[in-house]
Design an enzyme around this catalytic site. Sequence first.
Site, PDB file in Angstrom:
ATOM      1  CB  SER A  16      -8.842  -1.580   3.974  1.00  0.00           C
ATOM      2  OG  SER A  16      -9.136  -2.870   3.535  1.00  0.00           O
TER       3      SER A  16
ATOM      4  NE  ARG B 199      -4.206  -1.553   0.246  1.00  0.00           N
ATOM      5  CZ  ARG B 199      -4.360  -2.822  -0.131  1.00  0.00           C
ATOM      6  NH1 ARG B 199      -3.366  -3.445  -0.731  1.00  0.00           N
ATOM      7  NH2 ARG B 199      -5.493  -3.441   0.061  1.00  0.00           N
TER       8      ARG B 199
ATOM      9  CD  GLU C  23      -5.908   1.564   2.210  1.00  0.00           C
ATOM     10  OE1 GLU C  23      -5.456   1.628   1.074  1.00  0.00           O
ATOM     11  OE2 GLU C  23      -7.125   1.632   2.451  1.00  0.00           O
TER      12      GLU C  23
HETATM   13  N1  EPU Z   1     -10.773 -11.140  10.061  1.00  0.00           N
HETATM   14  C1  EPU Z   1     -11.350 -11.154  11.309  1.00  0.00           C
HETATM   15  N2  EPU Z   1     -12.640 -10.749  11.434  1.00  0.00           N
HETATM   16  C2  EPU Z   1     -13.381 -10.339  10.364  1.00  0.00           C
HETATM   17  C3  EPU Z   1     -12.793 -10.302   9.089  1.00  0.00           C
HETATM   18  C4  EPU Z   1     -11.466 -10.713   8.950  1.00  0.00           C
HETATM   19  O1  EPU Z   1     -10.734 -11.533  12.287  1.00  0.00           O
HETATM   20  O2  EPU Z   1     -14.548  -9.993  10.573  1.00  0.00           O
HETATM   21  C5  EPU Z   1      -9.363 -11.590   9.940  1.00  0.00           C
HETATM   22  C6  EPU Z   1      -9.306 -13.045   9.506  1.00  0.00           C
HETATM   23  O3  EPU Z   1      -8.286 -13.682  10.200  1.00  0.00           O
HETATM   24  C7  EPU Z   1      -8.962 -12.948   8.045  1.00  0.00           C
HETATM   25  C8  EPU Z   1      -8.079 -11.717   8.027  1.00  0.00           C
HETATM   26  O4  EPU Z   1      -8.680 -10.841   8.999  1.00  0.00           O
HETATM   27  O5  EPU Z   1      -8.319 -14.079   7.581  1.00  0.00           O
HETATM   28  C9  EPU Z   1      -7.944 -11.025   6.703  1.00  0.00           C
HETATM   29  O6  EPU Z   1      -9.226 -10.613   6.259  1.00  0.00           O
HETATM   30  P1  EPU Z   1      -9.547 -10.429   4.706  1.00  0.00           P
HETATM   31  O7  EPU Z   1      -9.062 -11.578   3.940  1.00  0.00           O
HETATM   32  O8  EPU Z   1     -10.968 -10.030   4.582  1.00  0.00           O
HETATM   33  O9  EPU Z   1      -8.652  -9.225   4.224  1.00  0.00           O
HETATM   34  P2  EPU Z   1      -7.974  -7.981   4.965  1.00  0.00           P
HETATM   35  O10 EPU Z   1      -6.546  -8.308   5.270  1.00  0.00           O
HETATM   36  O11 EPU Z   1      -8.836  -7.540   6.067  1.00  0.00           O
HETATM   37  C10 EPU Z   1      -6.988  -6.977   2.750  1.00  0.00           C
HETATM   38  C11 EPU Z   1      -7.015  -5.678   2.020  1.00  0.00           C
HETATM   39  C12 EPU Z   1      -8.342  -5.520   1.269  1.00  0.00           C
HETATM   40  C13 EPU Z   1      -8.456  -6.688   0.302  1.00  0.00           C
HETATM   41  C14 EPU Z   1      -8.428  -7.999   1.111  1.00  0.00           C
HETATM   42  C15 EPU Z   1      -8.514  -9.236   0.247  1.00  0.00           C
HETATM   43  C16 EPU Z   1      -5.611  -4.163   3.319  1.00  0.00           C
HETATM   44  C17 EPU Z   1      -5.579  -2.979   4.226  1.00  0.00           C
HETATM   45  N3  EPU Z   1      -6.831  -4.569   2.950  1.00  0.00           N
HETATM   46  O12 EPU Z   1      -7.996  -6.909   3.749  1.00  0.00           O
HETATM   47  O13 EPU Z   1      -8.289  -4.311   0.531  1.00  0.00           O
HETATM   48  O14 EPU Z   1      -9.640  -6.611  -0.453  1.00  0.00           O
HETATM   49  O15 EPU Z   1      -7.186  -8.045   1.855  1.00  0.00           O
HETATM   50  O16 EPU Z   1      -7.278  -9.615  -0.199  1.00  0.00           O
HETATM   51  O17 EPU Z   1      -4.560  -4.680   2.964  1.00  0.00           O
HETATM   52  C18 EPU Z   1      -8.862  -1.990   0.556  1.00  0.00           C
HETATM   53  O18 EPU Z   1      -7.669  -1.746   0.515  1.00  0.00           O
HETATM   54  O19 EPU Z   1      -9.718  -1.060   0.595  1.00  0.00           O
HETATM   55  C19 EPU Z   1      -9.317  -3.380   0.612  1.00  0.00           C
HETATM   56  C20 EPU Z   1     -10.600  -3.697   0.738  1.00  0.00           C
END
Ligand code: EPU
Length: 339
Positions: A238, A168, A334
């Site tokens: 995010s 990012r 972010e």
């Molecule tokens: N999780 C929880 N509770 C929840 C949801 C998620 O504990 O309610 C934990 C879980 O362990 C899960 C982990 O968070 O495995 C990761 O969650 P998720 O795969 O939904 O992705 P993220 O890391 O929260 C990132 C990006 C998103 C992107 C997703 C999918 C960043 C800041 N965000 O989110 O990007 O779509 O991965 O790859 O890196 C954005 O930048 O606006 C965005 C949506």
Amino acid sequence: MNIRHILLKDVVSFGIGGEADIVILSKEEDIVEAYEYAKTNNLKLHILGGGTNTVFKDGHSNTLVAKMEMNGQTIDDSLQKTENTEDVFITAMAGEDWDGLVKYAVENNLWGIENLSYIPGTVGASPIQNIGAYGAELSNVVFSVRAYDSVRNEFVNMKKEECDFGYRDSIFKKNPNRYCIVSVTFRLLKNGKPVLFYKPLDKLKDKKDLTLKDIREEIIKIRSSKLPDHKEYPNAGSFFKNPILSRVESEELCKRYLTAPIFKVSNGYKIAAAWLIEHVASMKGVRSGNVGTWPAQPLVIVNYGNATFKELEDFSNTIMKTIENNAGIRLEREVNFVE
Ligand code: EPU
């Protein structure tokens, strides 16, 4: 130059922001003019793409907002020849809709950006925060970026290596508004391999004759189920980055929270910010006045009504402070806060 006075909350997906002057950028000369006008009139200049990752403050802003609306995309045959490759080079103008480009690539059997399906925003904004999702990152497919450099007062063509991409992050993010991105050239593959190692996608692994369209459809399904549509619930995706911890910090966290989801990355140990918000701050699906964390993905903060900048700032600070007090981890925003 045609300058209009507008309410910024009408041009960003979070629905927050006061008054400012806005100018539309439709060609390269407009960019030079906008920087000059801002300088002469002692205004800050802020380049706006789709407005899907930006929050402006309330009140009257001393900023000239320049909205990028340069459109079009072309396949660059000359590059293909000079690079001596089978890959396909596409140059898309900064004002193009990002997901429109992904759809085009998928329909034309070009690999590389399918995992980045359904991300709101424009092509020009995509390199700034090096958008990423489901194991893919924009920097993997960027060939070069054309931009106006307001320090050198000239248009520059930057190779991917000069863009200083990180998680990012990029040279554009590190130097806010120094560069105005004009177009991005992507190197896509005629024969690519699916990237399916992210959990929600691994069910596609055994699918026979898997197509780019299958991958795109699955991602659209996942994103629509977890992420709120900003047209219904204003938000900017995010809200925080996933923090990168040192080995010692990650071991400390694991001792206290046995189930902490930590992933080894090149520069340390990445912890899911969504998990911290849910388990360390206990703030998943929590609402405070007009703002709140989204119940299906707490990393997203939504505007439930006429939220003010102050409300959003206070709420996000509460999340940050609670996580810092309880686990010693500092979250970083972010989303782009603009004065
Ligand atoms: N999780 C929880 N509770 C929840 C949801 C998620 O504990 O309610 C934990 C879980 O362990 C899960 C982990 O968070 O495995 C990761 O969650 P998720 O795969 O939904 O992705 P993220 O890391 O929260 C990132 C990006 C998103 C992107 C997703 C999918 C960043 C800041 N965000 O989110 O990007 O779509 O991965 O790859 O890196 C954005 O930048 O606006 C965005 C949506």
